[in-house]
Design a protein around this motif. Structure first.
Motif, mmCIF file in Angstrom:
data_model
loop_
_atom_site.group_PDB
_atom_site.id
_atom_site.type_symbol
_atom_site.label_atom_id
_atom_site.label_comp_id
_atom_site.label_asym_id
_atom_site.label_seq_id
_atom_site.Cartn_x
_atom_site.Cartn_y
_atom_site.Cartn_z
ATOM 1 N N UNK A 132 31.206 47.314 54.856
ATOM 2 C CA UNK A 132 29.755 46.917 55.619
ATOM 3 C C UNK A 132 30.163 46.102 56.909
ATOM 4 N N UNK A 133 31.488 45.265 57.206
ATOM 5 C CA UNK A 133 31.779 44.637 58.082
ATOM 6 C C UNK A 133 32.060 45.579 59.122
ATOM 7 N N UNK A 134 32.712 46.653 58.907
ATOM 8 C CA UNK A 134 32.948 47.698 60.089
ATOM 9 C C UNK A 134 31.757 48.226 60.523
ATOM 10 N N UNK A 135 30.685 48.675 59.664
ATOM 11 C CA UNK A 135 29.531 49.144 59.856
ATOM 12 C C UNK A 135 28.821 48.227 61.010
ATOM 13 N N UNK A 136 28.753 46.991 60.570
ATOM 14 C CA UNK A 136 28.155 45.866 61.558
ATOM 15 C C UNK A 136 28.599 45.868 62.760
ATOM 16 N N UNK A 137 30.146 46.000 62.792
ATOM 17 C CA UNK A 137 30.780 45.718 64.155
ATOM 18 C C UNK A 137 30.717 46.986 64.969
ATOM 19 N N UNK A 138 30.484 48.221 64.127
ATOM 20 C CA UNK A 138 30.055 49.488 65.057
ATOM 21 C C UNK A 138 28.752 49.417 65.649
ATOM 22 N N UNK A 139 27.927 48.751 65.065
ATOM 23 C CA UNK A 139 26.553 48.750 65.381
ATOM 24 C C UNK A 139 26.418 47.784 66.745
#
Length: 540
Positions: A421-428
């Motif tokens: 989820x942290x990766x997803x948020x950083x991607x966003x």
């Protein structure tokens, strides 16, 4: 005991629904099973914020074949395609290269950057239309088996041969080069302006795990270019109500022909008896029998996850494992409190009604792909940004807007590990930051975001690695090689099991041609064995 059907289609994406519609229209009893509690697959509209409708995955319409729209009476079931005006590439120096549907306005804009390129664009467009005219008739035809001497295959090879014979020697050579060269090299033969080449490169890399300098990307451009809206080749538009309007219309069309849809009915495995598919086993253990089964899933998911290996030839399994499905795309769906402004676009510019991009050189696009090769999402991503509510106000409350951001490049795994989820948020945040570089008020208008990496796309939609085309559209995986040589005619090695998804010819996009072509082959097979569909082939 469960009801038995003539045909069960696995997956209520657009190709599965198209296939089911044609079979039901031919008089067969048809059941579509879908693991989710909604229809549509990647062509769906859902609400994740009060008052807003998101086109969650696919976001613009052009490729849906007009023949299918007419055959299945989709406008009668509510489908309306709204063409958009144009678009723009916003450059790092604060300028913008705009595009317009109006020919004269578009030419004047090109002349602002280069008189030579404005002239060359006419030749470029004519050459692309010639390529489209060659390939378009093949979209709705079953590819021939070049190793077969069956009359149908020989006839189809002669058809292709005649089309080649109609070309001049130079046109034939140009076509062979075009199908195998990079979009970057192809555009270098016409243009000198870097931002124009960057804009035209976009269609060569959308949805594919290749950079604009990779061989084969010129054909990917053609794949996107051969759609149409209201008879205008290459035009794009929005489905009124979001992309789910397409699959809702297909679902209603299917039901009008007596077909059934079962939601929350995930597939466990295909039921095979004596080397023949005779139905499906659902995740809850229920068996549903049918004369034939059709998979709308990609080739890897179909044969490696839902068929016992002992039912398939070893050589076939090896080729399926080697079939290239490489996810490279992410998506942000954003609810906005108002229409954002972009510094490079004057107030009231029609360009905001089309697609906006921020990658203004081919080199930047290639570097974004280099990040993907290293297993990272692009630090300087390519974004295809549209705001459908500028044309279709039904998708948001008055004064509010919905923004769709399709992003390249986004790997299926992050440096070899699963997404967090942290990766997803950083991607966003990477995507939001790039947009904010060109729009001072964008970030402050964000009400809600739905972020979809390949992890979410695979889990929710069932696309392996999040690949939107169910497999690369490279020269070794098109026509009679799609998905693999010897199995391009929609039939599986198991009798009674068929494929109708984008892993089959002519490939991905919300086109419907794979579903329609597979229905044609199924009806041919059934006609040989029954009188139930003795007149069904006439509808195709």
């Amino acid at each position: 005991m469960s009801k038995s059907y003539d045909a069960i289609i696995v997956g209520a994406g657009h190709n599965g629904l198209v296939n089911a519609c044609y079979l039901a229209k031919a008089g067969l009893s048809v059941l579509v099973i879908e693991k989710n509690d909604w229809v549509g697959g990647a062509a769906t509209s859902r609400s994740h914020y009060p008052g807003f409708v998101y086109s969650n995955c696919s976001y613009v319409c052009s490729l849906l074949r007009p023949e299918i729209i007419r055959d299945l009476n989709l406008p009668r079931h509510g489908l309306q395609i709204l063409p958009f005006e144009g678009g723009a590439v916003l450059t790092q120096d604060g300028d913008a290269l705009a595009s317009y549907r109006n020919h004269d306005a578009h030419r004047r804009e090109l002349e602002r950057f280069s008189l030579k390129d404005a002239e060359a664009y006419e030749r470029y467009a004519a050459d692309l239309i010639r390529q489209c005219r060659f390939i378009q008739p093949m979209l709705m035809r079953t590819p021939p088996d070049p190793t077969s001497f069956r009359p149908r295959d020989v006839s189809e090879l002669l058809y292709i041969g005649k089309k080649l014979h109609d070309l001049t020697e130079r046109e034939m050579c140009d076509m062979m080069r075009f199908w195998t060269m990079s979009i970057s090299d192809f555009l270098d033969e016409y243009f000198e302006t870097e931002v124009l080449k960057a804009k035209l490169s976009i269609s060569g890399i959308i949805g594919t795990a290749l950079g604009p300098m990779s061989p084969g990307t010129a054909y990917v451009l053609l794949h996107h270019y051969m759609g149409e809206v209201d008879g205008t080749i290459g035009a794009w538009g929005y489905a009124r109500g979001g992309m789910g309007a397409i699959t809702r219309a297909l679902a209603q069309s299917l039901q009008s022909y007596g077909g059934e849809i079962r939601l929350n009915a995930g597939l466990d495995k295909f039921l095979v008896r004596g080397g023949r598919a005779v139905g499906v086993v659902l995740e809850n253990g229920e068996e549903v029998r049918s004369r034939i089964v059709v998979s709308n899933m990609d080739a890897k998911r179909t044969f490696l996850k839902h068929v016992d290996e002992k039912e398939l030839p070893d050589t076939f399994l090896k080729k399926v494992r080697n079939y290239k499905i490489r996810g490279s795309s992410g998506k942000l769906n954003i609810a906005l409190d108002g229409l954002p402004t972009f510094r490079a676009l004057p107030k009231g510019s029609p360009c905001i009604k089309g697609d906006l991009h921020f990658t203004d050189t081919v080199e930047r696009m290639e570097q974004a792909c280099d990040d993907w090769k290293a297993g990272k999402w692009s630090a300087d991503p390519f974004i295809d940004l549209v705001i459908p509510t500028t044309v279709d106000p039904t998708m948001a409350p008055p004064g509010k807007h919905f923004m769709s951001c399709f992003v390249q490049y986004c790997p299926p795994k992050v440096e070899g590990r699963d997404w967090t989820d942290a990766d997803r948020d950083a991607f966003a945040e990477t995507v939001v930051s790039q947009i904010a570089d060109y729009s001072d008020d964008f970030r402050s208008k964000i009400l809600h975001m739905e972020v979809r990496t390949p992890r979410e796309i695979e889990a929710e939609v069932g696309l392996t690695e999040g690949n939107i085309f169910q497999g690369e559209l490279t020269f070794d995986q098109i026509l009679f090689n799609r998905p693999i040589p010897g199995y391009a005619q929609y039939r599986a090695p198991i009798s009674g099991l068929y494929m109708c998804g984008s892993s089959t010819h002519p490939g991905g996009g919300v086109m419907g041609a794979p579903g329609r072509n597979a229905a044609k082959e199924i009806l041919i097979d059934l006609k040989r064995n029954t009188t139930v569909v003795s007149d069904a082939y006439a509808i195709l």
